[in-house]
Design a protein around this motif. Structure first.
Motif, PDB file in Angstrom:
ATOM      1  N   ARG A   1       0.821  -1.208   0.000  1.00  0.00           N
ATOM      2  CA  ARG A   1       0.000   0.000   0.000  1.00  0.00           C
ATOM      3  C   ARG A   1       0.855   1.257   0.000  1.00  0.00           C
ATOM      4  O   ARG A   1       0.475   2.278  -0.564  1.00  0.00           O
TER       5      ARG A   1
ATOM      6  N   GLU B   1       1.159   6.591   4.016  1.00  0.00           N
ATOM      7  CA  GLU B   1       0.002   7.461   3.895  1.00  0.00           C
ATOM      8  C   GLU B   1       0.401   8.759   3.208  1.00  0.00           C
ATOM      9  O   GLU B   1       1.562   9.163   3.232  1.00  0.00           O
ATOM     10  N   PRO B   2      -0.583   9.430   2.561  1.00  0.00           N
ATOM     11  CA  PRO B   2      -0.255  10.703   1.889  1.00  0.00           C
ATOM     12  C   PRO B   2       0.374  11.692   2.870  1.00  0.00           C
ATOM     13  O   PRO B   2      -0.058  11.821   4.014  1.00  0.00           O
ATOM     14  N   ALA B   3       1.411  12.361   2.399  1.00  0.00           N
ATOM     15  CA  ALA B   3       2.136  13.285   3.268  1.00  0.00           C
ATOM     16  C   ALA B   3       1.326  14.547   3.502  1.00  0.00           C
ATOM     17  O   ALA B   3       0.526  14.964   2.663  1.00  0.00           O
ATOM     18  N   GLY B   4       1.529  15.140   4.667  1.00  0.00           N
ATOM     19  CA  GLY B   4       0.878  16.390   4.985  1.00  0.00           C
ATOM     20  C   GLY B   4       1.528  17.554   4.261  1.00  0.00           C
ATOM     21  O   GLY B   4       2.586  17.423   3.623  1.00  0.00           O
TER      22      GLY B   4
ATOM     23  N   GLU C   1       5.077  18.184   5.419  1.00  0.00           N
ATOM     24  CA  GLU C   1       5.983  17.038   5.440  1.00  0.00           C
ATOM     25  C   GLU C   1       7.261  17.396   4.688  1.00  0.00           C
ATOM     26  O   GLU C   1       7.217  17.910   3.557  1.00  0.00           O
TER      27      GLU C   1
ATOM     28  N   PRO D   1       7.976  12.411  -2.021  1.00  0.00           N
ATOM     29  CA  PRO D   1       7.260  11.136  -2.124  1.00  0.00           C
ATOM     30  C   PRO D   1       8.225   9.951  -2.124  1.00  0.00           C
ATOM     31  O   PRO D   1       9.344  10.035  -2.641  1.00  0.00           O
TER      32      PRO D   1
END
Length: 661
Positions: A286, A289-292, A295, A299
């Protein structure tokens, strides 16, 4: 000066802009105040000058200080000295040398699956201080030495000056601003609006160098530990953190809330990793999780792609205009693999610390203090947790049935009586009016299965058989198969009720057996707020999963002491007991109440809340209406503060109560 060095300097200039914006904001307010006072009559201006200055310039000055003040959060952990773990410190020293930085002043092993360098900075990171390395015990348990070496080298490389003398300052500032932005975004600080606007400008200036700095840290890690180890660390760290969250949510939290603590928390985590390999594979596939928005890392795919070439690149040309003070020619190139110590390369990560199990026990004592909970082995801990969960489900179900039939339904014996005379079916139709007859019958069987299983456990006829995949099976006390689902299906038929009762009596199930006198359950703290106004009184509030705990507040100026006090209460949990509140016509319902209220504390269970109303106006506030006709008015004050996640927990609780009342 190289492009990276110029980008680092530009980032630091943008960082210093926050202090300039703060000063300009205060100067503007002071100028407006001075202009207003000059327009007033002299006598009135003299009398009004001091209070008006305090109300405007003083208030904004305090708000500005709070907006820029960084709270130093030190994670709970165990300090490891050089004499305690010389091999681990040798690994850290090697990573520091590869990054071209001085080794950290201290090393602390913490509970989370993470590697972080904490620095005691000042002035938004413009001024550095003592640096400490925080290393997660799960990494020492589950990783090999190469991945640990790569992760440590990457974190230490954030302080490297290879991209310019201002690169470490730029990174410190980026971390500081990233921690402050959420506080500005809550719109409760009058000085926050200007900082929010300038933060967008700062991010545009800093983003290119932030990306370059993280990729440079990856190259240093790959050069020190090898590209394969660096890539593995990048892929596996989010997976390990995800598995740890799953472990705490599914294995630790239920029993912890039930008043118990396992005797070996970290040993249990290792067993979960070994048993749930499929979940590990799913998390790895997976990805993170998408970075803030703030962040600092690019990627993951981009970072892995940058590490793909294994061959060493050609020596880059020297920029004759580069400032020699911004680079470190003595350091080895970041892309050239270091020669690993043969002796150290044969050491597994769990051998870097001579007594890793002992370190785990010491860390558990610090991070998971019992605070009155009963310490038990994992089998008993998981059994207690599962039984406590069933008790909560049964309490809610019995309360609903009691309201439907208009009389108290305390146990499985009374449920079987209702099933035998047909009133249980009528009660189910009342509780679930929109279901088909088949679906209603399924709900009845589920309730009977739950109550019979609890009666069997309370009678000592049944026990739990666990495995580390997360499933549990109810078996007979001797380990034999026990099928209570078919028995429950038979009990739902009024014609078979007496036969079922006789069978249960024959195998030793006491349908009226009371629950055991186990450890007191504890409400789990979700967040806290300091210095609220509750009906006009200074109050600290703790949001739990069962209700609100209100603690009399301390006097003004004692905010840090109030936060420490509420943190201690939250760490220990709020002991609650399931009392019985009177229902319709003698019915009962389970309600969580605080045990032995002390120091004027008040616990408001969610079950007692009838409505939540937001007060109109710019000054936010809420009125909590109670089912007994009372109410509680809460408002934030100027010096209201929070424990981490406090406002988010409060807003989630208000949303939940508003939507269900």
């Amino acid at each position: 000066m190289s492009n990276d060095a110029r980008a680092a300097a530009r980032s630091v200039v943008a960082l210093a802009g926050f202090l300039i914006v703060a000063g300009l904001q205060l100067i503007v307010v002071l100028g407006v105040l001075w202009t207003v006072l000059k327009l007033l009559p002299a006598d009135f201006a003299l009398r009004a000058g001091v209070p008006l200055s305090i109300a405007t310039f003083g208030a904004l000055g305090y708000a500005t200080w709070r907006a820029l003040h960084i709270r130093r959060r030190v994670p709970a952990g165990v300090a490891v000295t050089r004499s305690d773990a010389p091999e681990l410190w040798a690994l850290v020293d090697g990573a520091a040398a590869a990054a071209g930085v001085t080794p950290p002043a201290g090393l602390t092993v913490v509970t989370d699956a993470t590697v972080v360098v904490g620095e005691r900075t000042r002035a938004l990171g413009l001024l550095g201080g003592r640096r400490d390395l925080y290393l997660g015990l799960p990494l020492l348990q589950a990783w090999d030495t190469a991945r640990v070496r790569a992760a440590i080298a990457h974190e230490l490389a954030h302080g490297s000056a290879r991209l310019g003398r201002w690169a470490p300052t730029a990174y410190r500032g980026r971390i500081a601003v990233g921690r402050l932005v959420p506080r500005w975004s809550r719109r409760r600080n009058p000085a926050g609006a200007v900082f929010r606007a300038y933060a967008r400008v700062y991010r545009r200036w800093d983003a290119p160098f932030s990306r370059a700095q993280e990729l440079a840290a990856d190259r240093i890690a790959a050069g020190h530990a090898g590209p394969e180890a660096a890539a593995a660390a990048l892929r596996d760290l989010p997976v390990l953190a995800g598995m740890q969250r799953l472990f705490h949510a599914e294995y630790v939290a239920p029993g912890w809330s039930a008043g118990h603590v396992p005797d070996d928390v970290f040993g249990g985590f290792l067993r979960v990793l070994a048993a749930r390999g499929e979940d590990v594979a799913i998390l790895r596939a997976r990805g993170p999780e998408p970075a803030g928005l703030w962040e600092t890392h690019p990627p993951l795919a981009e970072r892995l792609a940058a590490l793909t070439p294994v061959e060493s690149p050609a020596e880059p040309p020297v920029d004759p205009s580069a400032d020699s003070s911004t680079d470190s020619p003595a350091d080895p190139p970041a892309d050239s693999p270091d020669e690993a110590d043969p002796a150290q390369s044969e050491i597994s990560a769990d051998e870097l610390v001579p007594d890793l199990p002992g370190l785990g026990r010491a860390l558990q004592a610090v991070a998971f203090p019992p605070h009155g909970r009963t310490e038990v082995g994992w089998d008993d801990f998981l059994s207690v947790a599962r039984t406590a969960e069933m008790e909560r489900e049964a309490g809610a179900a019995l309360a609903a049935v009691s309201r439907a039939v208009g009389t108290a339904v305390p146990d499985a014996e009374r449920i079987l009586e209702l099933a035998a005379d047909g009133r249980l079916r009528a009660a189910a139709d009342t509780v679930f009016p929109g279901l088909t007859p088949e679906e209603t019958a399924e709900r009845i069987v589920e309730l009977l299965s739950l109550m019979l299983a609890l009666a069997a456990l309370r009678s000592g006829v049944a026990r739990w058989r666990h495995n580390w995949t997360g499933t549990a099976e109810l078996v007979a006390a001797d380990g034999a198969h026990l099928n209570l689902t078919d028995v429950a299906a038979a009990a739902a038929d009024p014609e078979q009720a007496e036969a079922v009762r006789a069978y249960l009596s024959r195998i030793g199930v006491d349908l009226a057996a009371p629950g055991g006198d186990g450890a007191a359950a504890r409400a789990q703290a979700l967040g806290g707020l300091i210095n609220l106004s509750a009906d006009g009184e200074r109050t600290d509030l703790l949001v739990t999963d069962l209700g609100f705990l209100l603690v009399p507040g301390l006097s003004r100026g004692k905010g840090p002491e109030a936060k420490r006090r509420l943190n201690q209460i939250a760490a220990g949990g709020v002991p609650v007991s399931g009392s019985r509140a009177s229902g319709p016509e003698g019915g009962t319902s389970a309600v969580a109440t605080i045990e032995a209220p002390a120091d004027g504390r008040r616990f408001v269970p969610f079950a007692d809340v009838g409505a939540v109303t937001a007060l109109p106006g710019r000054r936010r506030g809420w009125v909590i209406g109670l089912r007994d006709g009372g109410s509680l008015t809460l408002r934030p004050a100027l010096d209201t503060d929070e424990l981490p996640g406090g406002w988010a927990a409060w807003e989630e609780a208000v949303t939940f109560l508003t939507g269900t009342r």
